[in-house]
Design a protein around this motif. Structure first.
Motif, PDB file in Angstrom:
ATOM      1  N   ARG A  31      -0.619  -9.295   5.575  1.00  0.00           N
ATOM      2  CA  ARG A  31      -0.805  -9.375   4.180  1.00  0.00           C
ATOM      3  C   ARG A  31       0.279  -9.086   3.486  1.00  0.00           C
ATOM      4  O   ARG A  31       1.208  -8.920   3.479  1.00  0.00           O
ATOM      5  CB  ARG A  31      -1.762  -9.048   3.739  1.00  0.00           C
ATOM      6  N   ASN A  32       1.034 -10.876   2.914  1.00  0.00           N
ATOM      7  CA  ASN A  32       2.073 -10.796   1.694  1.00  0.00           C
ATOM      8  C   ASN A  32       2.173  -9.168   0.622  1.00  0.00           C
ATOM      9  O   ASN A  32       0.903  -9.359  -0.015  1.00  0.00           O
ATOM     10  CB  ASN A  32       2.459 -12.284   1.016  1.00  0.00           C
ATOM     11  N   ILE A  33       3.474  -8.959   0.956  1.00  0.00           N
ATOM     12  CA  ILE A  33       3.383  -7.248   0.344  1.00  0.00           C
ATOM     13  C   ILE A  33       3.286  -7.297  -1.477  1.00  0.00           C
ATOM     14  O   ILE A  33       4.528  -8.327  -2.059  1.00  0.00           O
ATOM     15  CB  ILE A  33       3.934  -6.655   0.831  1.00  0.00           C
ATOM     16  N   VAL A  34       2.817  -6.973  -2.169  1.00  0.00           N
ATOM     17  CA  VAL A  34       2.347  -7.179  -3.425  1.00  0.00           C
ATOM     18  C   VAL A  34       2.774  -5.460  -4.171  1.00  0.00           C
ATOM     19  O   VAL A  34       1.437  -4.494  -3.727  1.00  0.00           O
ATOM     20  CB  VAL A  34       1.510  -7.870  -4.252  1.00  0.00           C
ATOM     21  N   SER A  35       3.582  -5.320  -3.948  1.00  0.00           N
ATOM     22  CA  SER A  35       4.104  -3.323  -4.159  1.00  0.00           C
ATOM     23  C   SER A  35       5.222  -3.834  -5.245  1.00  0.00           C
ATOM     24  O   SER A  35       5.885  -3.511  -6.330  1.00  0.00           O
ATOM     25  CB  SER A  35       4.608  -2.768  -3.418  1.00  0.00           C
ATOM     26  N   LYS A  36       4.671  -2.280  -6.396  1.00  0.00           N
ATOM     27  CA  LYS A  36       5.930  -1.441  -7.107  1.00  0.00           C
ATOM     28  C   LYS A  36       5.720   0.416  -6.750  1.00  0.00           C
ATOM     29  O   LYS A  36       5.407   0.713  -6.399  1.00  0.00           O
ATOM     30  CB  LYS A  36       5.870  -2.192  -8.299  1.00  0.00           C
ATOM     31  N   GLY A  37       7.442   0.703  -7.418  1.00  0.00           N
ATOM     32  CA  GLY A  37       7.051   1.730  -6.725  1.00  0.00           C
ATOM     33  C   GLY A  37       8.749   2.373  -7.305  1.00  0.00           C
ATOM     34  O   GLY A  37       9.215   1.427  -8.950  1.00  0.00           O
ATOM     35  N   SER A  38       8.481   3.520  -8.381  1.00  0.00           N
ATOM     36  CA  SER A  38       9.137   4.457  -8.847  1.00  0.00           C
ATOM     37  C   SER A  38       9.567   5.676  -8.252  1.00  0.00           C
ATOM     38  O   SER A  38       8.988   6.662  -7.578  1.00  0.00           O
ATOM     39  CB  SER A  38       8.771   4.820 -10.200  1.00  0.00           C
ATOM     40  N   THR A  39      10.920   6.599  -8.448  1.00  0.00           N
ATOM     41  CA  THR A  39      11.673   7.266  -8.192  1.00  0.00           C
ATOM     42  C   THR A  39      12.047   7.948  -8.808  1.00  0.00           C
ATOM     43  O   THR A  39      12.637   8.052 -10.231  1.00  0.00           O
ATOM     44  CB  THR A  39      12.787   7.191  -7.127  1.00  0.00           C
ATOM     45  N   LYS A  40      11.108   9.747  -9.476  1.00  0.00           N
ATOM     46  CA  LYS A  40      11.715  10.497 -10.406  1.00  0.00           C
ATOM     47  C   LYS A  40      12.109  11.452  -9.936  1.00  0.00           C
ATOM     48  O   LYS A  40      11.154  12.551  -9.264  1.00  0.00           O
ATOM     49  CB  LYS A  40      10.186  11.036 -11.147  1.00  0.00           C
ATOM     50  N   ALA A  41      13.181  12.441 -11.122  1.00  0.00           N
ATOM     51  CA  ALA A  41      13.670  13.614 -10.865  1.00  0.00           C
ATOM     52  C   ALA A  41      12.494  14.141 -11.068  1.00  0.00           C
ATOM     53  O   ALA A  41      12.457  14.243 -12.823  1.00  0.00           O
ATOM     54  CB  ALA A  41      15.026  13.977 -11.156  1.00  0.00           C
ATOM     55  N   PHE A  42      12.156  15.699 -11.121  1.00  0.00           N
ATOM     56  CA  PHE A  42      12.236  16.916 -11.476  1.00  0.00           C
ATOM     57  C   PHE A  42      12.187  17.711 -11.814  1.00  0.00           C
ATOM     58  O   PHE A  42      13.385  17.901 -10.793  1.00  0.00           O
ATOM     59  CB  PHE A  42      10.395  16.788 -10.838  1.00  0.00           C
ATOM     60  N   LYS A  43      12.520  18.408 -12.655  1.00  0.00           N
ATOM     61  CA  LYS A  43      12.529  20.144 -13.191  1.00  0.00           C
ATOM     62  C   LYS A  43      11.398  21.289 -12.077  1.00  0.00           C
ATOM     63  O   LYS A  43      10.187  20.461 -12.424  1.00  0.00           O
ATOM     64  CB  LYS A  43      13.016  20.148 -13.981  1.00  0.00           C
TER      65      LYS A  43
END
Length: 452
Positions: free
Chosen positions: A331-343
């Motif tokens: 199936r055609n991919i529907v996505s979103k993502g994020s990268t977060k730096a953590f302390k």
């Protein structure tokens, strides 16, 4: 990689791609079922993406791993949810749980040996969960786990019982792990208020798996990974005018504190398997959760989705595509993502106490510190298999500064941070044996803890 080399190197994948079940069956006798291709996919990944149900069954029968991720970070189960065939999702979910249980049992002899190699002790471990989301922060728990260890037995006492109506139910709960007992008899949970106990089952019931499939098919496909490859440690500083290395008491211990740099949490979600109506329902469910209306949050039984339209991608087009960027097969991919730096911070203790202990409890290859860190986390994972223990294990098995971590603050979910503190540790030669047995006046109640 030359085309001919790619074709020769991944015969299992090619057989799945061409739906050649007979050749696949023959090749599985001599080839590694867990092999990844240039895109990080196993043969099981491809079987799921292409809807090859017979191939899926054959690969799983030969031990194809379900937890393994491809370069994009997705497992075969995630791809099965995207494809939308209910039976395939159920089969993969069941096999995933079976493989996880088998992996734990494979580690069991080493775990028991490690427990017997170190001295008996008493330990207090405090959890504090925090979040920058106000509602989430309000309902997050804190607890002190009291751990007693004698021989190959371990006891964990906690006050957290269950989560209902937007609040945590408190009580007096004990987990008892007996390493010398048969696996099915080794783990028991006690309710010390009602004086009942329950043997923890090793397998989930069919209806429980069906309920979980409903939730998976109704929700976003989530992937979150904490990267520890690039982390470094630097001494934490304290003071306003005159900065100095931070040292403070943590329970019974004096600890040196370090800042953890370069800790990243990569989170992504996919929803190509969801309709717009599903998305709206999920929003309504979240609103009900915030209001405490749990009765309106049930997930209905989901039927299989229609298969995605065939992509007409050839094996050659797939295997010669740029590594990590394969053509879409399902199936055609529907996505979103994020990268977060953590302390994150960690408090380490290493003084004469640990030096003497390491000498007294040295094994052939591991110091006492290593054994306590690894075997304790192994057992905690067995007796309380919560996801935060796995996150703690991943962090504690990375290269930490010298010593034993007595205070750790790390992210366990995208919006939740856990503060783990080892508030007390004592070597105890005098622990009574009856701590690790079910009291005679307790009665068995197999339904006391329905989620266990």
């Amino acid at each position: 990689m030359a085309d001919s080399e790619a074709w020769e190197d991944f015969p299992l994948h090619e057989s799945v791609f061409k739906d050649d079940l007979r050749r696949l069956s023959q090749l599985l006798r001599v080839h590694d079922v867990a092999q990844k291709d240039i895109h990080g996919n196993t043969a099981l990944h491809l079987a799921v993406m292409l809807g090859r149900k017979d191939c899926i069954q054959l690969l799983l029968a030969h031990g194809a791993p379900v937890r393994v991720k491809n370069i994009q970070g997705w497992t075969p189960l995630a791809e099965a949810i995207s494809y939308g065939d209910r039976q395939s999702i159920f089969t993969l979910l069941k096999k995933l749980k079976q493989q996880s249980s088998e992996s734990l049992e494979q580690r069991r002899p080493a775990l028991i040996k490690a427990l017997k190699d170190i001295g008996d002790f008493y330990l207090e471990l405090k959890w504090d969960f925090q979040s920058w989301v106000p509602l989430v922060s309000r309902i997050l728990p804190s607890d002190i786990c009291k751990v007693h260890k004698k021989g190959s037995c371990l006891r964990l006492d906690t006050t957290l019982v269950d989560f209902n109506d937007m609040r945590w139910e408190r009580g007096d709960i004990t987990f008892i792990f007996n390493g010398d007992a048969e696996p099915r008899e080794s783990l028991t949970v006690l309710d010390n208020v009602t004086k009942v106990y329950q043997k923890i089952k090793s397998e989930e019931m069919e209806h429980e798996l069906e309920d979980e499939v409903n939730i998976l098919m109704s929700s976003d496909i989530m992937a979150a990974q904490m990267s520890t490859k690039s982390i470094t440690f630097s001494r934490a500083q304290s003071g306003w005018l005159f900065r100095e290395d931070k040292t403070e008491m943590v329970g019974d211990f004096e600890a040196d504190f370090y800042d953890v740099n370069g800790l990243l949490l990569d989170s992504r979600k996919r929803r190509e398997h969801l309709s717009q109506e599903d998305v709206q329902k999920n929003k309504a469910i979240m609103e009900n959760l915030t209001k405490g209306a749990w009765d309106n949050c049930e997930f209905q039984r989901r039927p299989s989705l229609p298969p995605p339209p065939p992509k007409h991608v050839s094996w050659k087009e797939y295997i010669t595509a740029e590594a990590g960027k394969p053509p879409c097969l399902g199936r055609n991919i529907v996505s979103k993502g994020s990268t977060k730096a953590f302390k994150a911070t960690v408090g380490m203790r290493y003084d004469q106490f640990w030096k003497v202990s390491a000498i007294n409890y040295m094994t052939s290859s591991n110091s006492m510190e290593t054994i306590v860190k690894l075997s304790l986390l192994d057992v905690l994972e067995v007796i309380a298999p919560f996801k935060q223990f796995q996150k703690l294990r991943e962090f504690m098995t990375t290269k930490l500064p010298e010593g034993f971590p007595v205070k750790i603050e790390i992210p366990v979910f995208p919006t939740v941070t856990a503060k783990v503190t080892f508030t007390s540790f004592q070597w105890r030669e005098d622990l009574p044996q009856n701590l690790f047995f079910i009291p005679p006046n307790y009665r068995e109640d197999p339904s006391r803890f329905p989620d266990l």
